[in-house]
Design a protein around this motif. Structure first.
Motif, PDB file in Angstrom:
ATOM      1  N   ASP A   1       0.816  -1.205   0.000  1.00 32.18           N
ATOM      2  CA  ASP A   1       0.000   0.000   0.000  1.00 32.18           C
ATOM      3  C   ASP A   1       0.860   1.269   0.000  1.00 32.18           C
ATOM      4  N   ILE A   2       2.023   1.211   0.632  1.00 25.48           N
ATOM      5  CA  ILE A   2       2.946   2.358   0.567  1.00 25.48           C
ATOM      6  C   ILE A   2       3.435   2.526  -0.870  1.00 25.48           C
ATOM      7  N   ILE A   3       3.768   1.425  -1.536  1.00 25.35           N
ATOM      8  CA  ILE A   3       4.191   1.503  -2.945  1.00 25.35           C
ATOM      9  C   ILE A   3       3.059   2.084  -3.782  1.00 25.35           C
ATOM     10  N   ARG A   4       1.834   1.681  -3.516  1.00 25.44           N
ATOM     11  CA  ARG A   4       0.664   2.237  -4.218  1.00 25.44           C
ATOM     12  C   ARG A   4       0.625   3.760  -4.048  1.00 25.44           C
TER      13      ARG A   4
ATOM     14  N   SER B   1       1.795   9.267  -5.960  1.00 21.84           N
ATOM     15  CA  SER B   1       2.510  10.503  -5.620  1.00 21.84           C
ATOM     16  C   SER B   1       3.478  10.902  -6.733  1.00 21.84           C
ATOM     17  N   GLN B   2       4.218   9.927  -7.233  1.00 23.08           N
ATOM     18  CA  GLN B   2       5.195  10.225  -8.283  1.00 23.08           C
ATOM     19  C   GLN B   2       4.553  10.398  -9.654  1.00 23.08           C
ATOM     20  N   ARG B   3       3.773   9.429 -10.077  1.00 22.47           N
ATOM     21  CA  ARG B   3       3.264   9.423 -11.448  1.00 22.47           C
ATOM     22  C   ARG B   3       2.143  10.429 -11.691  1.00 22.47           C
TER      23      ARG B   3
ATOM     24  N   THR C   1       6.049  13.937  -7.428  1.00 22.03           N
ATOM     25  CA  THR C   1       7.153  13.851  -6.468  1.00 22.03           C
ATOM     26  C   THR C   1       8.328  13.103  -7.089  1.00 22.03           C
ATOM     27  N   ARG C   2       9.516  13.415  -6.590  1.00 22.08           N
ATOM     28  CA  ARG C   2      10.736  12.828  -7.134  1.00 22.08           C
ATOM     29  C   ARG C   2      11.628  12.225  -6.044  1.00 22.08           C
ATOM     30  N   SER C   3      11.474  12.685  -4.817  1.00 17.00           N
ATOM     31  CA  SER C   3      12.304  12.210  -3.704  1.00 17.00           C
ATOM     32  C   SER C   3      11.447  11.449  -2.708  1.00 17.00           C
ATOM     33  N   VAL C   4      12.080  10.477  -2.029  1.00 16.71           N
ATOM     34  CA  VAL C   4      11.403   9.697  -1.000  1.00 16.71           C
ATOM     35  C   VAL C   4      12.275   9.713   0.248  1.00 16.71           C
TER      36      VAL C   4
ATOM     37  N   PHE D   1       7.117   0.097 -10.312  1.00 13.87           N
ATOM     38  CA  PHE D   1       6.055   1.086 -10.494  1.00 13.87           C
ATOM     39  C   PHE D   1       6.526   2.519 -10.273  1.00 13.87           C
ATOM     40  N   LEU D   2       7.655   2.671  -9.614  1.00 12.47           N
ATOM     41  CA  LEU D   2       8.144   4.009  -9.274  1.00 12.47           C
ATOM     42  C   LEU D   2       9.090   4.537 -10.337  1.00 12.47           C
ATOM     43  N   LEU D   3       8.886   5.780 -10.709  1.00  9.91           N
ATOM     44  CA  LEU D   3       9.715   6.419 -11.729  1.00  9.91           C
ATOM     45  C   LEU D   3      11.028   6.941 -11.177  1.00  9.91           C
ATOM     46  N   HIS D   4      11.011   7.409  -9.935  1.00 11.43           N
ATOM     47  CA  HIS D   4      12.165   8.099  -9.361  1.00 11.43           C
ATOM     48  C   HIS D   4      12.655   7.356  -8.127  1.00 11.43           C
ATOM     49  N   THR D   5      13.736   6.599  -8.304  1.00 11.12           N
ATOM     50  CA  THR D   5      14.267   5.807  -7.199  1.00 11.12           C
ATOM     51  C   THR D   5      15.721   6.144  -6.885  1.00 11.12           C
ATOM     52  N   ASP D   6      16.217   7.233  -7.466  1.00 14.84           N
ATOM     53  CA  ASP D   6      17.603   7.608  -7.221  1.00 14.84           C
ATOM     54  C   ASP D   6      17.769   8.458  -5.960  1.00 14.84           C
TER      55      ASP D   6
END
Length: 185
Positions: free
Chosen positions: A87-90, A95-97, A101-104, A159-164
Motif C-alpha cells: 500500500d505504501i508503494i501504491r 505521488s510520483q506518477r 514527487t521525485r524524492s522519498v 512502479f516508481l519512476l524516481h528511485t535515485d
C-alpha cells in the motif's frame, strides 16, 4: 489479555467521557473552529518540494515540525512502523506518477512498538476473530536493517519512476534528531 483489549484509559479519554463527548466529537468541534477562520490557500495537490515522506504512525512524531515543513510541502504517508508495504508503494506510485514527487524520505523511530510484535500477533488475531488477515505484521527487531529493507523495496519497485533519491532515517524520540541509515551497510 487478548489482543483486542486496550490499555487503560488516558486522562484525555476520561475527560471526554465526563464531558459527555467522544474524542471524535472533540475533533469535529476543533474542525469547526478551524474552518471558521479557514481561507483556501489556493494550493495545488502537487507537493511544493516534490518529496514524499513515509513514516510511522506513532503519535510522538510531528513530522512537519521535525522536518521544518509547511502545509503543501510534501506528501506524508504513514503506517505502523513506517514499513514499505504494497500500500505504501501504491501511494508512492500515485505521488510520483500523478502528482510529481521525485524524492522519498523514509523515517522509522526509536522505541517503536513494531519492535515488540511478531507474526504471532497475526496468528492470535486469526484465532480471536476466526479469519486470517491477508496482511503481514511487518514487525522488526533491528531498526537500521528495516530501514534498509524499506529503501530497497522503494528502489526496486517497477512502479516508481524516481528511485535515485531515496534516503532512510531513524528519528530519536528522546532527542528529536534524525540519524541517516547507510543503505550499503
Amino acid at each position: 489479555m487478548s489482543i483486542s483489549e486496550s490499555q487503560a484509559p488516558s486522562p484525555s479519554d476520561n475527560a471526554a467521557a465526563s464531558s459527555g463527548s467522544s474524542v471524535t466529537d472533540r475533533l469535529v468541534e476543533a474542525n469547526a473552529r478551524y474552518a471558521a477562520d479557514f481561507t483556501d490557500p489556493g494550493m495545488d495537490a502537487r507537493p511544493v518540494l516534490k518529496v514524499a515522506v513515509v513514516a510511522c504512525m506513532d503519535a510522538r512524531l510531528d513530522l512537519h515540525e521535525a522536518l521544518g515543513l509547511e502545509l503543501g510541502d510534501c506528501h506524508t504517508i504513514r503506517n505502523a512502523g513506517g514499513v514499505v508495504t504494497d500500500d505504501i508503494i501504491r501511494s508512492l506510485t500515485i505521488s510520483q506518477r500523478a502528482l510529481g514527487t521525485r524524492s522519498v524520505v523514509l523515517i522509522h523511530h526509536t522505541n517503536c512498538g513494531m519492535q515488540t510484535l511478531t507474526e504471532d500477533f497475526r496468528h492470535e488475531l486469526a484465532e480471536e476473530v476466526g479469519q486470517r488477515p491477508n496482511w503481514a505484521v511487518e514487525a522488526f527487531k533491528d531498526l537500521d536493517a528495516d530501514v534498509r529493507q524499506s529503501m530497497q523495496r522503494v528502489r526496486t519497485s517497477p512502479f516508481l519512476l524516481h528511485t535515485d533519491d531515496v534516503r532512510g532515517f531513524v528519528f530519536d524520540v528522546k532527542t528529536g534528531l534524525l540519524r541517516e541509515i547507510d543503505p550499503q551497510h
